[in-house]
Design a protein around this motif. Structure first.
Motif, PDB file in Angstrom:
ATOM      1  N   VAL A   1      52.586 -92.720  11.139  1.00  0.00           N
ATOM      2  CA  VAL A   1      51.893 -93.961  10.787  1.00  0.00           C
ATOM      3  C   VAL A   1      52.811 -95.145  11.065  1.00  0.00           C
ATOM      4  O   VAL A   1      53.969 -95.161  10.626  1.00  0.00           O
ATOM      5  N   ASP A   2      52.300 -96.116  11.822  1.00  0.00           N
ATOM      6  CA  ASP A   2      52.976 -97.401  11.994  1.00  0.00           C
ATOM      7  C   ASP A   2      52.365 -98.405  11.026  1.00  0.00           C
ATOM      8  O   ASP A   2      51.138 -98.452  10.858  1.00  0.00           O
ATOM      9  N   VAL A   3      53.217 -99.199  10.388  1.00  0.00           N
ATOM     10  CA  VAL A   3      52.772-100.222   9.443  1.00  0.00           C
ATOM     11  C   VAL A   3      53.083-101.588  10.029  1.00  0.00           C
ATOM     12  O   VAL A   3      54.241-101.881  10.361  1.00  0.00           O
ATOM     13  N   LEU A   4      52.062-102.424  10.178  1.00  0.00           N
ATOM     14  CA  LEU A   4      52.206-103.774  10.702  1.00  0.00           C
ATOM     15  C   LEU A   4      51.878-104.762   9.592  1.00  0.00           C
ATOM     16  O   LEU A   4      50.750-104.785   9.090  1.00  0.00           O
ATOM     17  N   VAL A   5      52.869-105.548   9.198  1.00  0.00           N
ATOM     18  CA  VAL A   5      52.696-106.533   8.124  1.00  0.00           C
ATOM     19  C   VAL A   5      52.444-107.890   8.765  1.00  0.00           C
ATOM     20  O   VAL A   5      53.284-108.414   9.499  1.00  0.00           O
ATOM     21  N   LEU A   6      51.278-108.476   8.491  1.00  0.00           N
ATOM     22  CA  LEU A   6      50.879-109.735   9.101  1.00  0.00           C
ATOM     23  C   LEU A   6      50.954-110.860   8.079  1.00  0.00           C
ATOM     24  O   LEU A   6      50.756-110.648   6.890  1.00  0.00           O
TER      25      LEU A   6
ATOM     26  N   ILE B   1      55.572-116.652  -0.088  1.00  0.00           N
ATOM     27  CA  ILE B   1      55.484-115.656  -1.151  1.00  0.00           C
ATOM     28  C   ILE B   1      56.190-114.386  -0.697  1.00  0.00           C
ATOM     29  O   ILE B   1      56.386-114.158   0.501  1.00  0.00           O
ATOM     30  N   ARG B   2      56.584-113.556  -1.663  1.00  0.00           N
ATOM     31  CA  ARG B   2      57.230-112.299  -1.324  1.00  0.00           C
ATOM     32  C   ARG B   2      56.216-111.299  -0.782  1.00  0.00           C
ATOM     33  O   ARG B   2      55.068-111.234  -1.231  1.00  0.00           O
ATOM     34  N   ASP B   3      56.655-110.530   0.196  1.00  0.00           N
ATOM     35  CA  ASP B   3      55.839-109.444   0.727  1.00  0.00           C
ATOM     36  C   ASP B   3      55.886-108.279  -0.246  1.00  0.00           C
ATOM     37  O   ASP B   3      56.921-107.629  -0.398  1.00  0.00           O
ATOM     38  N   ALA B   4      54.771-108.020  -0.920  1.00  0.00           N
ATOM     39  CA  ALA B   4      54.699-106.898  -1.859  1.00  0.00           C
ATOM     40  C   ALA B   4      54.232-105.619  -1.187  1.00  0.00           C
ATOM     41  O   ALA B   4      54.478-104.521  -1.704  1.00  0.00           O
ATOM     42  N   LEU B   5      53.563-105.731  -0.046  1.00  0.00           N
ATOM     43  CA  LEU B   5      52.980-104.551   0.584  1.00  0.00           C
ATOM     44  C   LEU B   5      53.985-103.777   1.429  1.00  0.00           C
ATOM     45  O   LEU B   5      53.958-102.546   1.461  1.00  0.00           O
ATOM     46  N   GLY B   6      54.861-104.481   2.139  1.00  0.00           N
ATOM     47  CA  GLY B   6      55.838-103.787   2.971  1.00  0.00           C
ATOM     48  C   GLY B   6      56.641-102.755   2.205  1.00  0.00           C
ATOM     49  O   GLY B   6      56.727-101.581   2.606  1.00  0.00           O
ATOM     50  N   PRO B   7      57.247-103.112   1.049  1.00  0.00           N
ATOM     51  CA  PRO B   7      57.997-102.118   0.279  1.00  0.00           C
ATOM     52  C   PRO B   7      57.136-101.026  -0.345  1.00  0.00           C
ATOM     53  O   PRO B   7      57.621 -99.938  -0.630  1.00  0.00           O
ATOM     54  N   MET B   8      55.859-101.313  -0.579  1.00  0.00           N
ATOM     55  CA  MET B   8      54.994-100.365  -1.285  1.00  0.00           C
ATOM     56  C   MET B   8      54.336 -99.353  -0.356  1.00  0.00           C
ATOM     57  O   MET B   8      54.139 -98.181  -0.726  1.00  0.00           O
ATOM     58  N   LEU B   9      53.987 -99.769   0.852  1.00  0.00           N
ATOM     59  CA  LEU B   9      53.156 -98.921   1.702  1.00  0.00           C
ATOM     60  C   LEU B   9      53.882 -97.668   2.175  1.00  0.00           C
ATOM     61  O   LEU B   9      53.288 -96.590   2.219  1.00  0.00           O
ATOM     62  N   GLY B  10      55.162 -97.780   2.557  1.00  0.00           N
ATOM     63  CA  GLY B  10      55.879 -96.609   3.049  1.00  0.00           C
ATOM     64  C   GLY B  10      55.887 -95.466   2.058  1.00  0.00           C
ATOM     65  O   GLY B  10      55.442 -94.355   2.366  1.00  0.00           O
ATOM     66  N   PRO B  11      56.374 -95.681   0.823  1.00  0.00           N
ATOM     67  CA  PRO B  11      56.349 -94.599  -0.171  1.00  0.00           C
ATOM     68  C   PRO B  11      54.944 -94.104  -0.482  1.00  0.00           C
ATOM     69  O   PRO B  11      54.732 -92.905  -0.698  1.00  0.00           O
ATOM     70  N   TRP B  12      53.970 -95.014  -0.505  1.00  0.00           N
ATOM     71  CA  TRP B  12      52.598 -94.601  -0.821  1.00  0.00           C
ATOM     72  C   TRP B  12      52.053 -93.696   0.290  1.00  0.00           C
ATOM     73  O   TRP B  12      51.459 -92.651   0.023  1.00  0.00           O
ATOM     74  N   LEU B  13      52.259 -94.072   1.539  1.00  0.00           N
ATOM     75  CA  LEU B  13      51.785 -93.260   2.658  1.00  0.00           C
ATOM     76  C   LEU B  13      52.509 -91.918   2.696  1.00  0.00           C
ATOM     77  O   LEU B  13      51.914 -90.887   3.021  1.00  0.00           O
ATOM     78  N   ARG B  14      53.794 -91.926   2.366  1.00  0.00           N
ATOM     79  CA  ARG B  14      54.548 -90.664   2.336  1.00  0.00           C
ATOM     80  C   ARG B  14      53.989 -89.741   1.259  1.00  0.00           C
ATOM     81  O   ARG B  14      53.906 -88.520   1.452  1.00  0.00           O
ATOM     82  N   ALA B  15      53.607 -90.327   0.116  1.00  0.00           N
ATOM     83  CA  ALA B  15      53.008 -89.522  -0.946  1.00  0.00           C
ATOM     84  C   ALA B  15      51.668 -88.934  -0.514  1.00  0.00           C
ATOM     85  O   ALA B  15      51.245 -87.894  -1.043  1.00  0.00           O
ATOM     86  N   LEU B  16      50.997 -89.567   0.440  1.00  0.00           N
ATOM     87  CA  LEU B  16      49.730 -89.042   0.959  1.00  0.00           C
ATOM     88  C   LEU B  16      49.935 -88.052   2.099  1.00  0.00           C
ATOM     89  O   LEU B  16      48.972 -87.614   2.717  1.00  0.00           O
ATOM     90  N   GLY B  17      51.187 -87.704   2.387  1.00  0.00           N
ATOM     91  CA  GLY B  17      51.465 -86.687   3.397  1.00  0.00           C
ATOM     92  C   GLY B  17      51.777 -87.217   4.770  1.00  0.00           C
ATOM     93  O   GLY B  17      51.922 -86.435   5.708  1.00  0.00           O
ATOM     94  N   ALA B  18      51.892 -88.543   4.921  1.00  0.00           N
ATOM     95  CA  ALA B  18      52.150 -89.136   6.228  1.00  0.00           C
ATOM     96  C   ALA B  18      53.644 -89.306   6.458  1.00  0.00           C
ATOM     97  O   ALA B  18      54.469 -89.153   5.539  1.00  0.00           O
ATOM     98  N   GLU B  19      53.985 -89.630   7.692  1.00  0.00           N
ATOM     99  CA  GLU B  19      55.366 -89.936   8.068  1.00  0.00           C
ATOM    100  C   GLU B  19      55.399 -91.376   8.579  1.00  0.00           C
ATOM    101  O   GLU B  19      55.260 -91.621   9.776  1.00  0.00           O
ATOM    102  N   PRO B  20      55.571 -92.337   7.655  1.00  0.00           N
ATOM    103  CA  PRO B  20      55.515 -93.734   8.073  1.00  0.00           C
ATOM    104  C   PRO B  20      56.823 -94.187   8.703  1.00  0.00           C
ATOM    105  O   PRO B  20      57.908 -93.764   8.296  1.00  0.00           O
ATOM    106  N   GLY B  21      56.700 -95.045   9.700  1.00  0.00           N
ATOM    107  CA  GLY B  21      57.882 -95.681  10.255  1.00  0.00           C
ATOM    108  C   GLY B  21      58.227 -96.921   9.464  1.00  0.00           C
ATOM    109  O   GLY B  21      57.536 -97.299   8.516  1.00  0.00           O
ATOM    110  N   GLU B  22      59.302 -97.573   9.845  1.00  0.00           N
ATOM    111  CA  GLU B  22      59.689 -98.803   9.171  1.00  0.00           C
ATOM    112  C   GLU B  22      58.657 -99.889   9.472  1.00  0.00           C
ATOM    113  O   GLU B  22      58.191-100.034  10.603  1.00  0.00           O
ATOM    114  N   ALA B  23      58.309-100.637   8.430  1.00  0.00           N
ATOM    115  CA  ALA B  23      57.282-101.681   8.579  1.00  0.00           C
ATOM    116  C   ALA B  23      57.729-102.717   9.606  1.00  0.00           C
ATOM    117  O   ALA B  23      58.876-103.171   9.595  1.00  0.00           O
TER     118      ALA B  23
END
Length: 511
Positions: free
Chosen positions: A290-295, A310-332
């Motif tokens: 999974v690639d994560v693109l923060v816009l 404002i601080r990006d709250a999704l970038g730090p959250m998405l990687g661990p969340w996707l990993r918990a769902l069984g994915a292999e996320p790359g760096e945002a």
């Protein structure tokens, strides 16, 4: 970011109806402070009454949507007229015992807020689950397979245990006692050592837990149940039954037995079982990449918010969340509000799934839809009838390449994760879909007139859930304290004063 712009037409109609509602309240009802003072707290609750307004937390009269963005009417400073006729405060709207005028407001906005193009929430999840197939299988060392899904059943490669073993420290004995012992230290039977010769009737040998049982032994006498005399005899302080404290060969399984079915998530205990059964590697379904693109130009990666950023709250959250769902996320990858940058990133990605954050609405810098059109993508889900998070989308870039577009507001993005990303990743990883979990709300939960609502809740341990405050689309405080999200159908759910039985709602677990 301008994800809230996707609500502009819907929320404008909502604001207009609610303004009429507010005017009606100003002319015919007590002031908000007086009404709050008269309202008792919900039963069984030590906190103040739960202020839960049904339309994505829109304070009446303020035109505020999605945690503070303006919609429907331009912002203005309060005037003298506001001092004499203030708009009802947020807490003025009860979570229970909805007033008749609030019901009228719901009916007034029901038709105006319905989006005929939005996919119903259950349908969107079904479409996401059917949008792909399980990825190919691969061999992984035991230490690297945690969290993946078995692509084949786990079949025992040996008997477990593979020989008769001692379950306790003590003595291996043959026949009834008393038993003769060899001289101290001679012929002790230890784990991992070659077996001794056969044990004769009326004799005993000291044995350790896990050691191979000598041929001829009929039981193991525990250390605390035996006494050795000065003559070298072993006496038992209690009756010893045949086979006592002996783990027989194949007592757990025989070679060829199916231990675990395909589709099972690899857990630490499963890794231990696989190792005991003779495995060095496991055949598992490959993790989706999974690639994560923060816009968004307004996002900071560190420090305190300032200057409209404002601080990006999704970038730090998405990687661990996707990993918990069984994915292999790359760096945002942070792209900002750059249409060409988004196009280049999507075109270059070779990931199974690309997750974008923000830009899914129709504002001037929302580039996801135009970019997907430019790439010739197929839109599978374009908006979902759910609050928060309805501007989410699911698209197919090419065979085996999918895009999940999440709204930019944090709780709305989580709604998109659970609505589209979770069922999609469940299919790609080969996981069996979980049976729906249902619970009873301990308080009535307000609903959107036309859309499903996802509400952070906590379990009370007795099959009941309690909704939490701080549930706006831009808020994470309620979610951080939640055990799950309750799926509230249009119109709301829960117990009313007249109901004989409380409604049951589905709840979605959190990592």
């Amino acid at each position: 970011m301008s994800d809230a712009d996707a609500d502009s037409s819907l929320d404008r109609a909502t604001d207009e109806a609610l303004a009429l509602f507010a005017d009606d309240r100003r002319g015919h009802h007590a002031r908000p402070a007086e009404r709050r003072a008269e309202r008792p707290a919900p039963r069984g609750s030590a906190q103040a009454p739960f202020a839960y307004f049904p339309f994505d937390e829109i304070p009446v009269g303020g035109g505020v949507v999605d945690g503070g963005r303006s919609a429907g009417a331009p912002h203005r400073r309060p005037g003298p007229e506001d001092e004499t006729a203030p708009a009802p405060a947020f807490d003025a709207f009860p979570f229970i015992d909805v007033a008749e005028d609030e019901k009228r407001a719901r009916h007034m906005t029901a038709d105006a807020t319905a989006n005929p193009h939005a996919t119903p929430w259950p349908t969107a999840r079904a479409v996401a689950a059917a949008a792909a197939e399980a990825l190919p299988a691969e061999e992984r060392p035991l230490g690297d397979a945690l969290g993946q899904v078995l692509a084949e059943p786990l079949v025992a490669l040996t008997d477990l245990p593979s020989f008769d073993t001692s379950a306790m420290d003590g003595w291996a004995v043959s026949g009834p006692g008393p038993w003769r012992l060899p001289p101290p230290g001679e012929q002790d039977v230890l784990a991992g050592r070659p077996g001794t010769g056969p044990l004769r009737d009326g004799h005993a040998l000291r044995i350790a837990t896990g050691a191979r049982i000598p041929a001829g032994a009929t039981a193991v006498l525990r250390s605390e149940h035996g006494e050795v005399t000065v003559q070298g005899e072993l006496l038992a302080s209690r009756h010893v039954s045949h086979g006592q404290d002996i783990r027989p060969r194949a007592g757990e399984c025989r070679q060829g037995d199916r231990l675990v079915p395909a589709g099972t998530v690899v857990t630490p205990p499963l890794l231990g079982l696989a190792a005991a059964a003779g495995y060095d590697t496991l055949t598992v379904t490959r993790r989706p990449r999974v690639d994560v693109l923060v816009l968004g130009d307004e996002l900071l990666q560190e420090g305190l918010p300032e200057g409209g950023l404002i601080r990006d709250a999704l970038g730090p959250m998405l990687g661990p969340w996707l990993r918990a769902l069984g994915a292999e996320p790359g760096e945002a990858l942070r792209i900002g509000d750059d249409a060409d940058g988004l196009y280049a990133a999507l075109a270059a990605s070779t990931a199974d799934v690309v997750v974008t954050t923000g830009g899914t609405a129709s504002g001037p810098v929302d580039h996801v839809h135009p970019t997907l059109h430019r790439l010739g993508a197929e839109l599978l889900v374009d908006g979902v009838a759910v609050r928060p998070g309805h501007p989410m989308l699911l698209a197919r870039l090419a065979p085996g390449r999918l895009v999940v577009g999440l709204p930019g507001n944090p709780l709305a993005a989580v709604a998109g994760l659970l609505t589209l990303a979770e069922p999609l990743l469940c299919t790609l990883t080969g996981r069996a879909a979980d049976e729906p979990v249902r619970a009873v709300p301990v308080e009535a939960v307000s609903g959107h007139p036309a859309d499903t609502r996802l509400v952070p809740v906590t379990y009370d341990g007795r099959g009941r859930v309690r909704p939490l405050r701080f549930h706006g689309p831009a808020m994470l405080r309620g979610l951080a304290a939640a055990d799950a999200l309750a799926v509230v159908p249009p119109g709301g759910a829960g117990r009313s004063a007249e109901a004989e039985m409380a409604e049951v709602v589905e709840v979605l677990g959190l990592p």
